[in-house]
Scaffold this motif. Sequence first.
Motif, PDB file in Angstrom:
ATOM      1  N   LYS A   2       0.838  -1.195   0.000  1.00 42.18           N
ATOM      2  CA  LYS A   2       0.000   0.000   0.000  1.00 42.18           C
ATOM      3  C   LYS A   2       0.873   1.246   0.000  1.00 42.18           C
ATOM      4  O   LYS A   2       1.928   1.270   0.611  1.00 42.18           O
ATOM      5  CB  LYS A   2      -0.904   0.021   1.238  1.00 42.18           C
ATOM      6  CG  LYS A   2      -1.963  -1.047   1.229  1.00 42.18           C
ATOM      7  CD  LYS A   2      -2.912  -0.877   2.401  1.00 42.18           C
ATOM      8  CE  LYS A   2      -3.926  -2.001   2.341  1.00 42.18           C
ATOM      9  NZ  LYS A   2      -5.221  -1.602   2.829  1.00 42.18           N
ATOM     10  N   ASN A   3       0.404   2.256  -0.727  1.00 41.27           N
ATOM     11  CA  ASN A   3       1.030   3.572  -0.735  1.00 41.27           C
ATOM     12  C   ASN A   3      -0.081   4.601  -0.625  1.00 41.27           C
ATOM     13  O   ASN A   3      -1.197   4.363  -1.082  1.00 41.27           O
ATOM     14  CB  ASN A   3       1.812   3.809  -2.029  1.00 41.27           C
ATOM     15  CG  ASN A   3       3.030   2.945  -2.150  1.00 41.27           C
ATOM     16  OD1 ASN A   3       2.939   1.727  -2.076  1.00 41.27           O
ATOM     17  ND2 ASN A   3       4.173   3.554  -2.354  1.00 41.27           N
ATOM     18  N   LYS A   4       0.258   5.774  -0.072  1.00 34.44           N
ATOM     19  CA  LYS A   4      -0.750   6.812   0.126  1.00 34.44           C
ATOM     20  C   LYS A   4      -0.147   8.180  -0.135  1.00 34.44           C
ATOM     21  O   LYS A   4       1.001   8.445   0.237  1.00 34.44           O
ATOM     22  CB  LYS A   4      -1.283   6.734   1.555  1.00 34.44           C
ATOM     23  CG  LYS A   4      -2.401   7.681   1.888  1.00 34.44           C
ATOM     24  CD  LYS A   4      -2.880   7.383   3.305  1.00 34.44           C
ATOM     25  CE  LYS A   4      -4.085   8.182   3.692  1.00 34.44           C
ATOM     26  NZ  LYS A   4      -4.561   7.813   5.039  1.00 34.44           N
ATOM     27  N   GLU A  65      -4.812   6.585  -2.727  1.00 34.34           N
ATOM     28  CA  GLU A  65      -4.238   5.386  -2.139  1.00 34.34           C
ATOM     29  C   GLU A  65      -4.055   4.322  -3.213  1.00 34.34           C
ATOM     30  O   GLU A  65      -4.926   4.136  -4.061  1.00 34.34           O
ATOM     31  CB  GLU A  65      -5.146   4.853  -1.034  1.00 34.34           C
ATOM     32  CG  GLU A  65      -5.308   5.843   0.109  1.00 34.34           C
ATOM     33  CD  GLU A  65      -6.337   5.388   1.124  1.00 34.34           C
ATOM     34  OE1 GLU A  65      -5.934   4.769   2.128  1.00 34.34           O
ATOM     35  OE2 GLU A  65      -7.529   5.656   0.891  1.00 34.34           O
ATOM     36  N   ASP A  67      -3.229   0.254  -3.671  1.00 38.29           N
ATOM     37  CA  ASP A  67      -3.204  -1.057  -3.010  1.00 38.29           C
ATOM     38  C   ASP A  67      -2.964  -2.076  -4.122  1.00 38.29           C
ATOM     39  O   ASP A  67      -3.748  -2.149  -5.074  1.00 38.29           O
ATOM     40  CB  ASP A  67      -4.542  -1.303  -2.305  1.00 38.29           C
ATOM     41  CG  ASP A  67      -4.528  -2.530  -1.430  1.00 38.29           C
ATOM     42  OD1 ASP A  67      -3.481  -3.200  -1.329  1.00 38.29           O
ATOM     43  OD2 ASP A  67      -5.584  -2.834  -0.849  1.00 38.29           O
ATOM     44  N   TYR A  68      -1.872  -2.824  -4.024  1.00 38.92           N
ATOM     45  CA  TYR A  68      -1.537  -3.711  -5.127  1.00 38.92           C
ATOM     46  C   TYR A  68      -0.873  -4.991  -4.636  1.00 38.92           C
ATOM     47  O   TYR A  68      -0.294  -5.060  -3.561  1.00 38.92           O
ATOM     48  CB  TYR A  68      -0.634  -3.007  -6.143  1.00 38.92           C
ATOM     49  CG  TYR A  68       0.596  -2.355  -5.551  1.00 38.92           C
ATOM     50  CD1 TYR A  68       1.818  -3.008  -5.536  1.00 38.92           C
ATOM     51  CD2 TYR A  68       0.531  -1.070  -5.016  1.00 38.92           C
ATOM     52  CE1 TYR A  68       2.946  -2.412  -5.000  1.00 38.92           C
ATOM     53  CE2 TYR A  68       1.659  -0.464  -4.476  1.00 38.92           C
ATOM     54  CZ  TYR A  68       2.859  -1.142  -4.473  1.00 38.92           C
ATOM     55  OH  TYR A  68       3.973  -0.542  -3.936  1.00 38.92           O
ATOM     56  N   ASP A  69      -1.035  -6.009  -5.477  1.00 35.27           N
ATOM     57  CA  ASP A  69      -0.339  -7.283  -5.293  1.00 35.27           C
ATOM     58  C   ASP A  69       0.122  -7.724  -6.683  1.00 35.27           C
ATOM     59  O   ASP A  69       0.142  -6.910  -7.611  1.00 35.27           O
ATOM     60  CB  ASP A  69      -1.240  -8.318  -4.596  1.00 35.27           C
ATOM     61  CG  ASP A  69      -2.539  -8.596  -5.336  1.00 35.27           C
ATOM     62  OD1 ASP A  69      -2.581  -8.447  -6.588  1.00 35.27           O
ATOM     63  OD2 ASP A  69      -3.525  -8.980  -4.684  1.00 35.27           O
ATOM     64  N   THR A  76      -7.484   4.397  -5.185  1.00 34.79           N
ATOM     65  CA  THR A  76      -8.665   5.039  -4.614  1.00 34.79           C
ATOM     66  C   THR A  76      -8.383   6.531  -4.480  1.00 34.79           C
ATOM     67  O   THR A  76      -7.373   6.923  -3.903  1.00 34.79           O
ATOM     68  CB  THR A  76      -8.999   4.443  -3.230  1.00 34.79           C
ATOM     69  OG1 THR A  76      -9.203   3.036  -3.383  1.00 34.79           O
ATOM     70  CG2 THR A  76     -10.254   5.075  -2.646  1.00 34.79           C
TER      71      THR A  76
END
Length: 131
Positions: A2-4, A65, A67-69, A76
């Motif tokens: 996750k990054n924000k 935001e 969110d990754y895999d 988002t």
Amino acid sequence: MKNKLIINSKIEELRKVEKFVDEISAACKLSSELYGNLLIAVLEGANNAIVHGNKLKEELPVTIEADYDESELKITITDCGTGFDYNNVPDPTAPENIENVSGRGIFLMRKLSDSTEFFDNGTRVVLSFKL
């Protein structure tokens, strides 16, 4: 992972969004085509949040935001506005809208991502990309 990123509602802040996308792209090892789609879709979403959601009120934040895999990347974008009717946005490709200067952001987000979903009356958009 996750990054924000939290930015102020100023057009100049889009530079930070581009850098954020560059970092996510490197972390996910995106192809140049997917990078281009991601960059344009996220910039359009952030611009909409700044201009239409937060009405360029600099003190209001826009939160982005990631969110990754290994199989999917979700971005988002959240603003502080009152929302909008995202199911009733004019088609920018319709003849009566073709010369309009604005109105293409949502169209581009939908075309360039694998999925575009709106929540909280349109103040939060989730862009999904298959990796």
